[in-house]
Design an enzyme around this catalytic site. Structure first.
Site, PDB file in Angstrom:
ATOM      1  N   CYS A  64      -4.484 -46.404 -41.371  1.00 31.43           N
ATOM      2  CA  CYS A  64      -4.457 -46.026 -39.954  1.00 31.43           C
ATOM      3  C   CYS A  64      -5.287 -44.778 -39.671  1.00 31.43           C
ATOM      4  O   CYS A  64      -5.193 -43.778 -40.400  1.00 31.43           O
ATOM      5  CB  CYS A  64      -3.010 -45.795 -39.541  1.00 31.43           C
ATOM      6  SG  CYS A  64      -2.841 -45.306 -37.821  1.00 31.43           S
TER       7      CYS A  64
ATOM      8  N   CYS B  12       0.376 -43.750 -42.933  1.00 31.34           N
ATOM      9  CA  CYS B  12      -0.027 -45.115 -43.310  1.00 31.34           C
ATOM     10  C   CYS B  12      -1.502 -45.097 -43.733  1.00 31.34           C
ATOM     11  O   CYS B  12      -2.352 -44.538 -43.027  1.00 31.34           O
ATOM     12  CB  CYS B  12       0.178 -46.092 -42.150  1.00 31.34           C
ATOM     13  SG  CYS B  12       1.891 -46.214 -41.628  1.00 31.34           S
TER      14      CYS B  12
ATOM     15  N   GLU C 164      -5.015 -41.276 -26.907  1.00 29.70           N
ATOM     16  CA  GLU C 164      -5.668 -42.479 -26.383  1.00 29.70           C
ATOM     17  C   GLU C 164      -4.673 -43.406 -25.714  1.00 29.70           C
ATOM     18  O   GLU C 164      -3.528 -43.509 -26.133  1.00 29.70           O
ATOM     19  CB  GLU C 164      -6.302 -43.261 -27.545  1.00 29.70           C
ATOM     20  CG  GLU C 164      -7.468 -42.547 -28.151  1.00 29.70           C
ATOM     21  CD  GLU C 164      -7.970 -43.225 -29.425  1.00 29.70           C
ATOM     22  OE1 GLU C 164      -7.894 -44.475 -29.519  1.00 29.70           O
ATOM     23  OE2 GLU C 164      -8.426 -42.501 -30.307  1.00 29.70           O
TER      24      GLU C 164
ATOM     25  N   CYS D 257      -1.198 -49.633 -23.466  1.00 28.72           N
ATOM     26  CA  CYS D 257      -0.734 -49.190 -24.780  1.00 28.72           C
ATOM     27  C   CYS D 257      -0.822 -47.672 -24.770  1.00 28.72           C
ATOM     28  O   CYS D 257      -1.896 -47.105 -24.540  1.00 28.72           O
ATOM     29  CB  CYS D 257      -1.656 -49.787 -25.845  1.00 28.72           C
ATOM     30  SG  CYS D 257      -1.330 -49.150 -27.492  1.00 28.72           S
TER      31      CYS D 257
ATOM     32  N   CYS E  47      -6.104 -48.266 -31.997  1.00 33.23           N
ATOM     33  CA  CYS E  47      -5.575 -46.927 -31.805  1.00 33.23           C
ATOM     34  C   CYS E  47      -6.139 -45.912 -32.786  1.00 33.23           C
ATOM     35  O   CYS E  47      -6.376 -46.195 -33.936  1.00 33.23           O
ATOM     36  CB  CYS E  47      -4.054 -46.946 -31.898  1.00 33.23           C
ATOM     37  SG  CYS E  47      -3.433 -47.139 -33.566  1.00 33.23           S
TER      38      CYS E  47
ATOM     39  N   CYS F 253      -0.205 -38.049 -36.119  1.00 32.30           N
ATOM     40  CA  CYS F 253       0.969 -38.737 -36.663  1.00 32.30           C
ATOM     41  C   CYS F 253       1.201 -38.235 -38.081  1.00 32.30           C
ATOM     42  O   CYS F 253       0.251 -37.895 -38.783  1.00 32.30           O
ATOM     43  CB  CYS F 253       0.695 -40.249 -36.688  1.00 32.30           C
ATOM     44  SG  CYS F 253       2.093 -41.241 -37.258  1.00 32.30           S
TER      45      CYS F 253
HETATM   46  N1  SAH Z   1       3.751 -45.763 -35.411  1.00 30.56           N
HETATM   47  C1  SAH Z   1       4.018 -47.010 -34.771  1.00 30.56           C
HETATM   48  C2  SAH Z   1       3.139 -47.317 -33.573  1.00 30.56           C
HETATM   49  C3  SAH Z   1       1.680 -46.993 -33.673  1.00 30.56           C
HETATM   50  S1  SAH Z   1       0.662 -47.976 -34.706  1.00 30.56           S
HETATM   51  C4  SAH Z   1       3.961 -48.140 -35.775  1.00 30.56           C
HETATM   52  O1  SAH Z   1       3.616 -47.883 -36.930  1.00 30.56           O
HETATM   53  O2  SAH Z   1       4.319 -49.251 -35.453  1.00 30.56           O
HETATM   54  C5  SAH Z   1       0.548 -49.522 -33.898  1.00 30.56           C
HETATM   55  C6  SAH Z   1       0.267 -50.678 -34.843  1.00 30.56           C
HETATM   56  O3  SAH Z   1      -1.085 -50.666 -35.308  1.00 30.56           O
HETATM   57  C7  SAH Z   1       1.138 -50.651 -36.091  1.00 30.56           C
HETATM   58  O4  SAH Z   1       1.579 -51.953 -36.383  1.00 30.56           O
HETATM   59  C8  SAH Z   1       0.161 -50.152 -37.126  1.00 30.56           C
HETATM   60  O5  SAH Z   1       0.590 -50.442 -38.411  1.00 30.56           O
HETATM   61  C9  SAH Z   1      -1.105 -50.843 -36.713  1.00 30.56           C
HETATM   62  N2  SAH Z   1      -2.330 -50.295 -37.261  1.00 30.56           N
HETATM   63  C10 SAH Z   1      -2.637 -49.016 -37.522  1.00 30.56           C
HETATM   64  N3  SAH Z   1      -3.873 -48.919 -38.053  1.00 30.56           N
HETATM   65  C11 SAH Z   1      -4.370 -50.158 -38.096  1.00 30.56           C
HETATM   66  C12 SAH Z   1      -5.608 -50.706 -38.534  1.00 30.56           C
HETATM   67  N4  SAH Z   1      -6.568 -49.946 -39.036  1.00 30.56           N
HETATM   68  N5  SAH Z   1      -5.764 -52.045 -38.433  1.00 30.56           N
HETATM   69  C13 SAH Z   1      -4.779 -52.823 -37.918  1.00 30.56           C
HETATM   70  N6  SAH Z   1      -3.604 -52.371 -37.492  1.00 30.56           N
HETATM   71  C14 SAH Z   1      -3.392 -51.049 -37.588  1.00 30.56           C
END
Ligand code: SAH
Length: 364
Positions: free
Chosen positions: A116, A113, A89, A102, A338, A109
């Protein structure tokens, strides 16, 4: 077969020479490739040269599989299909100062997390430089407008795909290519400390964003497995080193999850740990925290903090001299965060697979 969007001008020269053509042809073709033209589509170079090059190389732009445009703010979300059928995306956000894209750095990934959507099926593969660049070129071509800023905050962990990302940064900033300056690029990491140290050694004045999301190891490890490898102190030590070495300040992302990391005590702990590491006798980095109420993803079961909790959290940080802004939500009507569109496609494929007896990967 060389991927034409992944090669540097010097590598393109080599390739042109290897097919017996004069090397200045590379200088004519490089800008065209980055405008989104395959060798077949170029009009400034003769057919013979183009055919010779095409015989030893490939040119792929990500294909628009789905495109959603927000009726609220014009945000555009693309689901791009790559050459092997996998999807990533990209999101284009419209600001007064220009268009920001973006982009994704991996298919899936592996960082895990808990909140996510991108990590649910694990990592499928890394994107190569031409696929990182291709997202910008394809979006620019589709929109017919220049994209002036890039954030690497889509699917994937950019520092888990270090070499491809670094080569992409060189390509995207090239004056004969897209010419997007490093100061207009930011990279977000969940805290791959080894990568932060490496990046500090490169000559890239990009902005580094750290997805911190918790003030202490216990909370952070419970939502971000990467914290078991590199804890909060190790991560912030790397941030201090990065700032000391490069003079570029980092910013912090903090996703607020109701009842998990959003209490005023949590905010106070966050202020303590940031100030302890980044405002020392020798370092005084201005600290900025982006607060993001978590986007609810069906599978994760986490819910957003209330507006009052977000305000109270920000107020504690501000009182401690830390700038806190609440991220404005763009593209709310198109699920622009994302990983969610790809996830929806995956789920649809799973359903189709169940009903047709095929596996999801065959569908893809
Ligand atoms: N892997 C990298 C970049 C991709 S995620 C990173 O972790 O920074 C981009 C951002 O979106 C990160 O800050 C991540 O923690 C956040 N993110 C992911 N899922 C999310 C969600 N469900 N709600 C809010 N932020 C989220």
């Amino acid at each position: 077969m060389k991927d034409l969007l992944s090669v540097t001008p010097a590598e393109l020269e080599e390739l042109i020479l290897s097919v017996g053509e004069p090397k200045y042809r590379a200088g004519q073709m490089f800008p065209q490739l980055h405008k989104g033209l395959s060798p077949e589509e170029m009009t400034n170079v003769g057919k013979k040269t183009r055919e010779k090059l095409a015989a030893v190389s490939e040119y792929h732009l990500p294909q628009v599989r789905r495109k959603l445009v927000s009726a609220l703010d014009g945000t555009v979300k693309y689901l791009f299909e790559l050459r092997d059928g996998h999807c990533v995306e990209s999101v284009v956000m419209r600001y007064n100062h220009g268009n920001t894209i973006c982009i994704s750095s991996q298919v899936g990934c592996r960082m895990g997390c808990k909140f996510c959507a991108s990590t649910i099926g694990g990592k499928v593969r890394d994107l190569i430089p031409g696929e990182l660049l291709g997202q910008v070129i394809a979006a620019q071509k589709d929109l017919g407008e220049r994209i002036s800023n890039i954030v690497m905050m889509g699917i994937g962990e950019p520092l888990d795909n270090y070499d491809n990302v670094v080569k992409f940064l060189r390509l995207v900033a090239h004056p004969e290519g897209l010419n997007i300056g490093y100061r207009h690029i930011s990279l977000s990491t969940c805290g791959v400390v080894s990568g932060i140290y490496k990046l500090a050694e490169e000559e890239f004045p990009i902005t580094l964003s750290i997805s911190l999301h918790a003030p202490d190891d216990e909370t952070r490890s419970s939502i971000m497995p990467v914290n078991n490898r590199w804890g909060v102190d190790e991560l912030l030590t790397a941030c201090k080193d990065y700032y000391d070495k490069t003079g570029r300040r980092l910013s912090f992302e903090y996703t607020l999850i109701a009842g998990k990391n959003d209490t005023p005590e949590g905010a106070s702990k966050l202020a303590n740990v940031l100030n302890r590491h980044l405002r020392t006798r020798t370092t005084t980095m201005p600290i900025h925290v982006n607060l993001i109420p978590v986007n609810e993803v069906e599978e994760t079961g986490f819910s957003r903090s209330s507006d009052e909790a977000v305000k109270a959290f920000a107020a504690v940080l501000e009182k401690r001299g830390i700038r806190a802004t609440v991220r404005r939500k763009l593209g709310a009507d198109i699920n622009a965060s994302c990983g969610q569109l790809r996830r929806a496609e995956q789920k649809a494929a799973e359903v189709t697979a169940e009903t047709t007896g095929k596996t999801a990967s065959e569908e893809a």
